[in-house]
Scaffold this motif. Sequence first.
Motif, PDB file in Angstrom:
ATOM      1  N   ASN A   1     -10.047  -4.242 -10.058  1.00  0.00           N
ATOM      2  CA  ASN A   1     -11.497  -4.202  -9.859  1.00  0.00           C
ATOM      3  C   ASN A   1     -12.157  -2.917 -10.348  1.00  0.00           C
ATOM      4  N   SER A   2     -11.407  -1.837 -10.495  1.00  0.00           N
ATOM      5  CA  SER A   2     -11.987  -0.584 -10.982  1.00  0.00           C
ATOM      6  C   SER A   2     -11.740  -0.372 -12.471  1.00  0.00           C
ATOM      7  N   GLY A   3     -11.166  -1.384 -13.136  1.00  0.00           N
ATOM      8  CA  GLY A   3     -10.952  -1.295 -14.575  1.00  0.00           C
ATOM      9  C   GLY A   3      -9.625  -0.712 -15.007  1.00  0.00           C
ATOM     10  N   THR A   4      -8.746  -0.414 -14.054  1.00  0.00           N
ATOM     11  CA  THR A   4      -7.436   0.149 -14.371  1.00  0.00           C
ATOM     12  C   THR A   4      -6.503  -0.958 -14.856  1.00  0.00           C
ATOM     13  N   THR A   5      -5.951  -0.787 -16.065  1.00  0.00           N
ATOM     14  CA  THR A   5      -5.013  -1.773 -16.597  1.00  0.00           C
ATOM     15  C   THR A   5      -3.623  -1.527 -16.010  1.00  0.00           C
TER      16      THR A   5
END
Length: 142
Positions: free
Chosen positions: A96-100
Motif C-alpha cells: 500500500n505504500s508503494g514498496t515493491t
Amino acid sequence: MMQLLGGIAVAGVVAAGSTAFTASGVTNSGGFTKIAGGGTTTMTVEGAVLNSAALVYDATDGNKVVGATLNVAGSNGTTLNTTTSVITGTLKGTNNSGTTSSTSALTCTWGSTTIWNCVVGNATTGYMTAVTDLDVKVQPGI
C-alpha cells in the motif's frame, strides 16, 4: 473484469511481468504455466490439488488486492477435511505504500465444497496494489 486462462481465474488486472504461483503441498490440476495479465508462472506443488485461484479486490477500490479465493481438493481424489486442514498464503508484490517485493500474509477459511477464502490480516493497511506471487501452503487434516 474476470479473466480466465489455463484453469486460473484472476479478477481484475494483475501487474505486468512474471507472476509465480508456488504452492507447497498443492498439485497443479490445470497444467497452467501462464496467468492472464501476468506472464509466465512458476508452480511447485504436491500433496493436494489447486484447481483454480482468483485474486480478491476491495469492494470499493479495485486497485487494492485484499485476498484470494482458492479451489483446493485433496490429493488422489480425496476431500480435504474442512475442520482440521490448514491453508495459508502470502501475496507478494507492491504494498500500500508503494514498496515493491513486499509480502502480505493471508489467513484462509473454508467457504463451501472445495472453496477456501483467504484474506489479508488488515484490509486497510495489508493490501497490495500489484501482485507478482501468490504462495499457498496446505496442511491436509485427517
